[in-house]
Each structure stands twice: as C-alpha cells, then as structure tokens.
Design a protein around this motif. Structure first.
Motif, PDB file in Angstrom:
ATOM      1  N   UNK A 116      37.630  47.785  32.898  1.00  0.00           N
ATOM      2  CA  UNK A 116      37.325  46.834  33.968  1.00  0.00           C
ATOM      3  C   UNK A 116      36.215  47.324  34.871  1.00  0.00           C
ATOM      4  N   UNK A 117      35.229  46.482  35.083  1.00  0.00           N
ATOM      5  CA  UNK A 117      34.184  46.752  36.062  1.00  0.00           C
ATOM      6  C   UNK A 117      33.549  45.422  36.436  1.00  0.00           C
ATOM      7  N   UNK A 118      32.600  45.426  37.367  1.00  0.00           N
ATOM      8  CA  UNK A 118      32.002  44.156  37.799  1.00  0.00           C
ATOM      9  C   UNK A 118      31.137  43.572  36.687  1.00  0.00           C
ATOM     10  N   UNK A 119      30.922  42.246  36.739  1.00  0.00           N
ATOM     11  CA  UNK A 119      30.085  41.610  35.727  1.00  0.00           C
ATOM     12  C   UNK A 119      28.656  42.123  35.795  1.00  0.00           C
ATOM     13  N   UNK A 120      28.210  42.492  37.001  1.00  0.00           N
ATOM     14  CA  UNK A 120      26.861  43.048  37.128  1.00  0.00           C
ATOM     15  C   UNK A 120      26.766  44.371  36.366  1.00  0.00           C
ATOM     16  N   UNK A 121      27.788  45.233  36.519  1.00  0.00           N
ATOM     17  CA  UNK A 121      27.786  46.493  35.793  1.00  0.00           C
ATOM     18  C   UNK A 121      27.936  46.269  34.291  1.00  0.00           C
ATOM     19  N   UNK A 122      28.766  45.291  33.918  1.00  0.00           N
ATOM     20  CA  UNK A 122      28.919  44.973  32.491  1.00  0.00           C
ATOM     21  C   UNK A 122      27.556  44.631  31.889  1.00  0.00           C
ATOM     22  N   UNK A 156      33.452  37.878  24.386  1.00  0.00           N
ATOM     23  CA  UNK A 156      33.060  37.000  25.501  1.00  0.00           C
ATOM     24  C   UNK A 156      32.073  37.709  26.429  1.00  0.00           C
ATOM     25  N   UNK A 157      32.329  38.995  26.698  1.00  0.00           N
ATOM     26  CA  UNK A 157      31.427  39.744  27.582  1.00  0.00           C
ATOM     27  C   UNK A 157      30.055  39.921  26.946  1.00  0.00           C
ATOM     28  N   UNK A 158      30.004  40.053  25.623  1.00  0.00           N
ATOM     29  CA  UNK A 158      28.710  40.171  24.929  1.00  0.00           C
ATOM     30  C   UNK A 158      27.897  38.898  25.131  1.00  0.00           C
ATOM     31  N   UNK A 159      28.553  37.730  25.006  1.00  0.00           N
ATOM     32  CA  UNK A 159      27.864  36.453  25.247  1.00  0.00           C
ATOM     33  C   UNK A 159      27.368  36.388  26.694  1.00  0.00           C
ATOM     34  N   UNK A 160      28.239  36.765  27.615  1.00  0.00           N
ATOM     35  CA  UNK A 160      27.877  36.709  29.031  1.00  0.00           C
ATOM     36  C   UNK A 160      26.642  37.567  29.309  1.00  0.00           C
ATOM     37  N   UNK A 161      26.667  38.824  28.812  1.00  0.00           N
ATOM     38  CA  UNK A 161      25.560  39.746  29.081  1.00  0.00           C
ATOM     39  C   UNK A 161      24.278  39.260  28.419  1.00  0.00           C
ATOM     40  N   UNK A 162      24.411  38.691  27.216  1.00  0.00           N
ATOM     41  CA  UNK A 162      23.231  38.178  26.513  1.00  0.00           C
ATOM     42  C   UNK A 162      22.534  37.132  27.381  1.00  0.00           C
ATOM     43  N   UNK A 163      23.286  36.159  27.865  1.00  0.00           N
ATOM     44  CA  UNK A 163      22.707  35.105  28.706  1.00  0.00           C
ATOM     45  C   UNK A 163      22.170  35.692  30.015  1.00  0.00           C
ATOM     46  N   UNK A 202      26.898  58.706  32.227  1.00  0.00           N
ATOM     47  CA  UNK A 202      26.122  59.941  32.254  1.00  0.00           C
ATOM     48  C   UNK A 202      24.745  59.806  31.620  1.00  0.00           C
ATOM     49  N   UNK A 203      24.491  58.710  30.928  1.00  0.00           N
ATOM     50  CA  UNK A 203      23.195  58.556  30.264  1.00  0.00           C
ATOM     51  C   UNK A 203      22.198  57.804  31.147  1.00  0.00           C
ATOM     52  N   UNK A 204      22.629  56.697  31.738  1.00  0.00           N
ATOM     53  CA  UNK A 204      21.720  55.860  32.530  1.00  0.00           C
ATOM     54  C   UNK A 204      21.989  55.902  34.038  1.00  0.00           C
ATOM     55  N   UNK A 205      23.144  56.437  34.433  1.00  0.00           N
ATOM     56  CA  UNK A 205      23.490  56.456  35.852  1.00  0.00           C
ATOM     57  C   UNK A 205      23.859  55.092  36.411  1.00  0.00           C
ATOM     58  N   UNK A 206      24.409  54.232  35.575  1.00  0.00           N
ATOM     59  CA  UNK A 206      24.824  52.906  36.030  1.00  0.00           C
ATOM     60  C   UNK A 206      26.212  53.007  36.653  1.00  0.00           C
ATOM     61  N   UNK A 207      26.305  52.584  37.905  1.00  0.00           N
ATOM     62  CA  UNK A 207      27.576  52.677  38.635  1.00  0.00           C
ATOM     63  C   UNK A 207      28.581  51.645  38.154  1.00  0.00           C
ATOM     64  N   UNK A 208      29.846  52.060  38.115  1.00  0.00           N
ATOM     65  CA  UNK A 208      30.892  51.100  37.712  1.00  0.00           C
ATOM     66  C   UNK A 208      31.963  51.010  38.798  1.00  0.00           C
TER      67      UNK A 208
END
Ligand SMILES: [Zn+2]
Length: 208
Positions: A116-122, A156-163, A202-208
C-alpha cells in the motif's frame, strides 16, 4: 458475531519446506527465507500458490527492508491513437520506444508495487521500475513483507499508472484506445531505505 463476517486464520507454514513464514495482517504474498520460495494466497481455497521470486541487488546502499512488487509480463495493443504528434512519453514508451511504431503491439514487463502506498507513488514506482527492469541485477532472497495486493489489483494499478504517465499529452490520452494482455506474474523484492521519517526505494529514492 451474527453479521456473517468470517474471520480466517491462515496457517503460514511454508508448503515446500515447512518453515514458518513471517507476514503482516493484510498480506496476500509471502516469501519463505528458508527455502527461497515466494507464494500468493489463493483466496478461493486459502492455499498458497508458488510464485517465482527475484530480488533487486544494490551496491553501497544501506537496505532497511525489501518490499514486494508484482512483475506483470504484458502485451499492449493500441487500437486507436491520434497520429501526427509523435510517440509516447510515459510508460508506453517502455513498450514501444519513444518513436516506435505501435501498430503491431508492444511487449514488456510492468513492475507494480504489491504494498500500500499513494497513487502518486505507485505511478512513479511503476514508471521507474518498468523502464529500469532490464538493467537491474538480481540477488538471493531476503525477508519480504507488506504485499497486500494480489494479481488483479496489480493489473488495475498497471492500467492506472499507464494512463497517469501519458496525461501530459491530453490529446493522445483522449484518443488512445488500448488493450493489455497480461501473462504469468512473478514477484520482485525491491530494496527500501529510511531517512528520518521517510521510507524510499533504494534505487530511485521515490518516497512511499
Ligand atoms: Zn520454505
């Protein structure tokens, strides 16, 4: 209780080697550190189904924990797309190339957080890891917790992120009709690190 709610305790002994498996309350994916097998909880019969699992290797980074991602092999077919304004700028460019021809379909692998994390982080994580996957090195298994999303959620999350990653070109988005055919999923353990109150990959430093 009289409301029909059924509470189930899932036995978490590894079906392969019998060792106890650590898990958090809502987890549906598990990893046995004793025999290095990953599992998905099949909620139709409460059995554990084996899932091929790999871990991302990092050099010179202090890793606090590994979190599960789904790796979803996918074939993307574009049915309709406004021509004349170039290729894709988001995740689709990982499937078709930035200037690629997209009429024959594109193949690739979505990397989608199973925790679980925010949609922005996803969106940021899916984009970064989907594009970087071919270059990531693998290592042996570690403890893997927090995977509460199953395969359908991940799709579903893959579709969301793609769009979400194509929206900087609204015209393209409006005229984009596509279809994704997903293949057999795998799990990927991704290293995370903590700084102050923040947890980031640890690779990109994206906060979750
Ligand atoms: Zn085991």
């Amino acid at each position: 209780m009289s409301d029909g709610f059924e509470f189930r305790l899932v036995p978490l002994d590894c079906p392969t080697c019998g060792a106890g498996i650590q898990a958090l309350g809502e987890d549906v994916v598990y990893y046995c550190t004793a025999c290095r097998n990953g599992y998905l909880l099949d909620q139709s019969d409460w059995s554990l189904r084996r899932i091929e699992t790999a871990f991302v290797a990092t050099a010179h980074i202090q890793v606090q924990e590994y979190r599960p991602f789904w790796l979803l092999p996918a074939k993307v077919d574009i049915h309709q797309h406004q021509a004349g304004n170039g290729g894709f700028t988001g995740i689709l460019s990982a499937f078709f190339g930035e200037e690629g021809a997209f009429y024959d379909g594109g193949q690739g692998i979505f990397a989608v957080p199973a925790f679980q994390t925010s949609l922005e982080s996803v969106t940021r994580l899916v984009r970064s890891y989907t594009e970087a996957l071919p270059e990531l090195k693998e290592k042996l298994g570690e403890r893997l917790l927090g995977g509460c999303y199953g395969r359908q959620d991940a799709e579903k999350l893959a579709h969301y992120a793609l769009i979400a990653t194509e929206v900087d070109k609204p015209k393209v988005l409006l005229d984009l009709k596509y279809e994704i055919e997903f293949g057999e999923p795998r799990l990927l353990g991704v290293p995370f690190t903590k700084k102050a109150d923040a947890t980031m990959d640890a690779v990109f430093g994206i906060e979750v």
